[in-house]
Write a protein that holds these residues in place. Structure first.
Motif, PDB file in Angstrom:
ATOM      1  N   ASP A   1       0.824  -1.213   0.000  1.00 57.82           N
ATOM      2  CA  ASP A   1       0.000   0.000   0.000  1.00 57.82           C
ATOM      3  C   ASP A   1       0.853   1.256   0.000  1.00 57.82           C
ATOM      4  O   ASP A   1       0.543   2.238  -0.688  1.00 57.82           O
ATOM      5  N   HIS A   2       1.938   1.227   0.775  1.00 50.47           N
ATOM      6  CA  HIS A   2       2.834   2.386   0.798  1.00 50.47           C
ATOM      7  C   HIS A   2       3.456   2.619  -0.573  1.00 50.47           C
ATOM      8  O   HIS A   2       3.444   3.745  -1.086  1.00 50.47           O
ATOM      9  N   ASN A   3       4.005   1.574  -1.169  1.00 48.62           N
ATOM     10  CA  ASN A   3       4.695   1.733  -2.446  1.00 48.62           C
ATOM     11  C   ASN A   3       3.743   2.085  -3.581  1.00 48.62           C
ATOM     12  O   ASN A   3       4.138   2.756  -4.547  1.00 48.62           O
ATOM     13  N   PHE A   4       2.498   1.659  -3.466  1.00 51.17           N
ATOM     14  CA  PHE A   4       1.542   1.933  -4.542  1.00 51.17           C
ATOM     15  C   PHE A   4       1.183   3.410  -4.626  1.00 51.17           C
ATOM     16  O   PHE A   4       0.666   3.882  -5.647  1.00 51.17           O
ATOM     17  N   LYS A   5       1.494   4.170  -3.591  1.00 54.74           N
ATOM     18  CA  LYS A   5       1.234   5.611  -3.634  1.00 54.74           C
ATOM     19  C   LYS A   5       2.023   6.281  -4.770  1.00 54.74           C
ATOM     20  O   LYS A   5       1.548   7.253  -5.364  1.00 54.74           O
ATOM     21  N   LEU A   6       3.205   5.754  -5.073  1.00 57.40           N
ATOM     22  CA  LEU A   6       3.979   6.308  -6.184  1.00 57.40           C
ATOM     23  C   LEU A   6       3.255   6.072  -7.507  1.00 57.40           C
ATOM     24  O   LEU A   6       3.202   6.956  -8.363  1.00 57.40           O
ATOM     25  N   VAL A   7       2.697   4.884  -7.670  1.00 55.93           N
ATOM     26  CA  VAL A   7       1.948   4.577  -8.886  1.00 55.93           C
ATOM     27  C   VAL A   7       0.784   5.549  -9.044  1.00 55.93           C
ATOM     28  O   VAL A   7       0.557   6.117 -10.119  1.00 55.93           O
ATOM     29  N   GLU A   8       0.039   5.753  -7.978  1.00 50.24           N
ATOM     30  CA  GLU A   8      -1.113   6.651  -8.037  1.00 50.24           C
ATOM     31  C   GLU A   8      -0.699   8.081  -8.365  1.00 50.24           C
ATOM     32  O   GLU A   8      -1.388   8.781  -9.136  1.00 50.24           O
ATOM     33  N   ALA A   9       0.432   8.513  -7.832  1.00 50.67           N
ATOM     34  CA  ALA A   9       0.921   9.867  -8.116  1.00 50.67           C
ATOM     35  C   ALA A   9       1.324   9.998  -9.582  1.00 50.67           C
ATOM     36  O   ALA A   9       1.035  11.019 -10.235  1.00 50.67           O
ATOM     37  N   LEU A  10       1.983   8.968 -10.111  1.00 49.73           N
ATOM     38  CA  LEU A  10       2.368   9.002 -11.526  1.00 49.73           C
ATOM     39  C   LEU A  10       1.148   8.920 -12.435  1.00 49.73           C
ATOM     40  O   LEU A  10       1.117   9.537 -13.507  1.00 49.73           O
ATOM     41  N   GLU A  11       0.151   8.172 -12.020  1.00 44.87           N
ATOM     42  CA  GLU A  11      -1.075   8.063 -12.825  1.00 44.87           C
ATOM     43  C   GLU A  11      -1.764   9.421 -12.961  1.00 44.87           C
ATOM     44  O   GLU A  11      -2.329   9.735 -14.022  1.00 44.87           O
ATOM     45  N   LYS A  12      -1.727  10.221 -11.920  1.00 47.01           N
ATOM     46  CA  LYS A  12      -2.348  11.551 -11.980  1.00 47.01           C
ATOM     47  C   LYS A  12      -1.621  12.445 -12.996  1.00 47.01           C
ATOM     48  O   LYS A  12      -2.252  13.183 -13.756  1.00 47.01           O
ATOM     49  N   ILE A  13      -0.291  12.368 -12.992  1.00 48.56           N
ATOM     50  CA  ILE A  13       0.482  13.165 -13.955  1.00 48.56           C
ATOM     51  C   ILE A  13       0.216  12.659 -15.371  1.00 48.56           C
ATOM     52  O   ILE A  13       0.047  13.439 -16.318  1.00 48.56           O
ATOM     53  N   ALA A  14       0.179  11.336 -15.528  1.00 50.06           N
ATOM     54  CA  ALA A  14      -0.052  10.740 -16.844  1.00 50.06           C
ATOM     55  C   ALA A  14      -1.423  11.117 -17.385  1.00 50.06           C
ATOM     56  O   ALA A  14      -1.580  11.375 -18.599  1.00 50.06           O
ATOM     57  N   GLU A  15      -2.412  11.160 -16.508  1.00 52.22           N
ATOM     58  CA  GLU A  15      -3.762  11.525 -16.952  1.00 52.22           C
ATOM     59  C   GLU A  15      -3.782  12.942 -17.510  1.00 52.22           C
ATOM     60  O   GLU A  15      -4.399  13.214 -18.547  1.00 52.22           O
TER      61      GLU A  15
ATOM     62  N   LYS B   1      -1.281  14.401 -18.822  1.00 49.44           N
ATOM     63  CA  LYS B   1      -0.456  14.383 -20.030  1.00 49.44           C
ATOM     64  C   LYS B   1      -1.163  13.680 -21.189  1.00 49.44           C
ATOM     65  O   LYS B   1      -0.793  13.864 -22.348  1.00 49.44           O
ATOM     66  N   GLY B   2      -2.159  12.879 -20.883  1.00 50.46           N
ATOM     67  CA  GLY B   2      -2.852  12.142 -21.918  1.00 50.46           C
ATOM     68  C   GLY B   2      -2.123  10.879 -22.345  1.00 50.46           C
ATOM     69  O   GLY B   2      -2.175  10.482 -23.515  1.00 50.46           O
ATOM     70  N   CYS B   3      -1.427  10.241 -21.376  1.00 47.28           N
ATOM     71  CA  CYS B   3      -0.720   9.008 -21.689  1.00 47.28           C
ATOM     72  C   CYS B   3      -0.876   8.036 -20.527  1.00 47.28           C
ATOM     73  O   CYS B   3      -1.491   8.361 -19.505  1.00 47.28           O
ATOM     74  N   LYS B   4      -0.336   6.842 -20.678  1.00 46.50           N
ATOM     75  CA  LYS B   4      -0.345   5.841 -19.616  1.00 46.50           C
ATOM     76  C   LYS B   4       0.771   6.118 -18.613  1.00 46.50           C
ATOM     77  O   LYS B   4       1.793   6.715 -18.966  1.00 46.50           O
ATOM     78  N   ALA B   5       0.588   5.656 -17.389  1.00 49.61           N
ATOM     79  CA  ALA B   5       1.642   5.805 -16.384  1.00 49.61           C
ATOM     80  C   ALA B   5       2.909   5.095 -16.823  1.00 49.61           C
ATOM     81  O   ALA B   5       4.025   5.577 -16.581  1.00 49.61           O
ATOM     82  N   SER B   6       2.762   3.956 -17.481  1.00 49.49           N
ATOM     83  CA  SER B   6       3.930   3.222 -17.982  1.00 49.49           C
ATOM     84  C   SER B   6       4.685   4.039 -19.022  1.00 49.49           C
ATOM     85  O   SER B   6       5.929   4.090 -19.020  1.00 49.49           O
ATOM     86  N   GLN B   7       3.961   4.696 -19.910  1.00 49.27           N
ATOM     87  CA  GLN B   7       4.607   5.519 -20.937  1.00 49.27           C
ATOM     88  C   GLN B   7       5.297   6.720 -20.314  1.00 49.27           C
ATOM     89  O   GLN B   7       6.383   7.124 -20.749  1.00 49.27           O
ATOM     90  N   LEU B   8       4.677   7.278 -19.289  1.00 45.38           N
ATOM     91  CA  LEU B   8       5.284   8.404 -18.584  1.00 45.38           C
ATOM     92  C   LEU B   8       6.604   7.987 -17.962  1.00 45.38           C
ATOM     93  O   LEU B   8       7.610   8.700 -18.055  1.00 45.38           O
ATOM     94  N   ALA B   9       6.624   6.820 -17.316  1.00 46.57           N
ATOM     95  CA  ALA B   9       7.838   6.330 -16.662  1.00 46.57           C
ATOM     96  C   ALA B   9       8.947   6.081 -17.677  1.00 46.57           C
ATOM     97  O   ALA B   9      10.116   6.408 -17.437  1.00 46.57           O
ATOM     98  N   LEU B  10       8.608   5.489 -18.817  1.00 47.42           N
ATOM     99  CA  LEU B  10       9.618   5.219 -19.849  1.00 47.42           C
ATOM    100  C   LEU B  10      10.144   6.521 -20.449  1.00 47.42           C
ATOM    101  O   LEU B  10      11.351   6.669 -20.683  1.00 47.42           O
ATOM    102  N   ALA B  11       9.245   7.454 -20.708  1.00 46.82           N
ATOM    103  CA  ALA B  11       9.671   8.747 -21.262  1.00 46.82           C
ATOM    104  C   ALA B  11      10.586   9.479 -20.286  1.00 46.82           C
ATOM    105  O   ALA B  11      11.583  10.090 -20.691  1.00 46.82           O
TER     106      ALA B  11
END
Length: 333
Positions: free
Chosen positions: A242-256, A258-268
């Motif tokens: 649960d603690h580590n998943f907070k990073l995923v949720e934070a990246l998902e908000k930025i990706a949303e 940006k109009g891309c997937k969180a995975s694409q954001l991380a790779l970029a």
């Protein structure tokens, strides 16, 4: 758009590669026929920087699988192939062997499995019983014999890299790097690579799939044959999930936004955060996610977006060791 990095005035390679390990081990069951279709599709869309190793799967399964596709038509001329040596199975455990004798055995076996000489050949793990200079000398001898074009190391310290670079030109290293794991920035590896002109293949650039957001709970990784639920990666353990998943949720908000997937954001982010130094090599078994990862080439991040990603990484530090005890024992110090 396909991002590229320059190796010399006349040679460039894609800045996004494909890690093939999952087609043979680690992340659940894979079907060879489906895997071949995924590899063929990768060639079709221009996703042509592939990464494998002699130890991926039983009896060098991964190299042989890739080799079966590379032998079809003119496929080999379209793909840049990296493979690795220096690790072997011993009674169910992985052990290192950096001896020159094993190097010679492995490169010849890789050439047979792949159907041709690999473009890049890396030492998979540093053997603490064999001076790295001896391992690299054997690799340079193979390069001089035309058995590979470029050589490098994987999962090594900055000090080991500098020692190796005194023996031969080191072209690449392979290190884990993503918003989920940024240790090479603090260990001196990034600085050593910049100093020596060495490019970095970033393995697990999606945090072993954690950053994709496809696993919403610990129970999602409890699958037969998937090492993510086995304790091999303590950052996937239930007590820190649960603690580590907070990073995923934070990246998902930025990706949303940006109009891309969180995975694409991380790779970029990995491709752009240190200029053209880092080449992520995400893996997948499916054509759907292959295309999704490849589309990260088109995600261009502004400095403000880069700063925002860095901010959420710092605000959401990952808990848990990088590896479990067995895998950690193979790491260079």
């Amino acid at each position: 758009m396909v991002r590229t990095v320059q190796l010399s005035t006349s040679v460039s390679i894609p800045q996004l590669g494909y890690g093939a390990m999952g087609l043979s081990q680690g992340y659940g069951k894979a079907d060879d026929d489906t895997s071949r279709e995924t590899l063929r599709h990768a060639i079709k869309i221009g996703y042509n920087l592939w990464n494998t190793a002699t130890v991926y799967g039983p009896d060098q399964h991964n190299e042989k699988l890739l080799g079966s596709v590379l032998r079809e038509g003119d496929n080999r001329s379209k793909v840049i192939v990296t493979t690795k040596w220096g690790v072997k199975w011993d009674n169910g455990d992985l052990v290192t062997d950096g001896s020159p004798e094993f190097a010679r055995q492995c490169i010849d076996q890789s050439i047979e499995n792949l159907g041709s000489a690999p473009d890049m050949w890396l030492l998979h793990r540093i053997d603490k019983k064999v001076p790295v200079e001896e391992s690299v000398k054997a690799m340079e001898e193979a390069r001089q014999a035309g058995k590979c074009k470029y050589i490098g190391l994987s999962a090594m310290s900055a000090n080991t890299l500098r020692r190796a670079a005194k023996v031969a030109k080191i072209d690449f290293v392979e290190m884990e790097f993503s918003p989920f794991e940024t240790g090479i920035e603090d260990s001196g590896v990034i600085d050593a690579c910049k100093e020596l002109g060495v490019k970095i293949f970033a393995y697990s650039p999606l945090g072993h799939g954690f950053l994709t957001g496809r696993f919403r709970s610990f129970e999602d990784v409890l699958k037969d044959g998937d090492m993510r639920g086995s304790g091999a990666f303590p950052r996937f353990n239930k007590e820190v999930w649960d603690h580590n998943f907070k990073l995923v949720e934070a990246l998902e908000k930025i990706a949303e936004k940006k109009g891309c997937k969180a995975s694409q954001l991380a790779l970029a982010w990995a491709m752009q955060v240190h200029g053209n130094l880092i080449i992520p090599i995400p893996g997948t078994k499916s054509i759907k996610y292959l295309e999704e990862n490849f589309a990260a080439n088109d995600v261009v991040l502004s400095q403000a977006e880069m700063d925002e990603i860095r901010k959420v990484i710092k605000e959401n530090p990952i808990k848990g060791a990088q590896y479990g005890e067995k895998f950690q024992a193979l790491m260079d110090e």
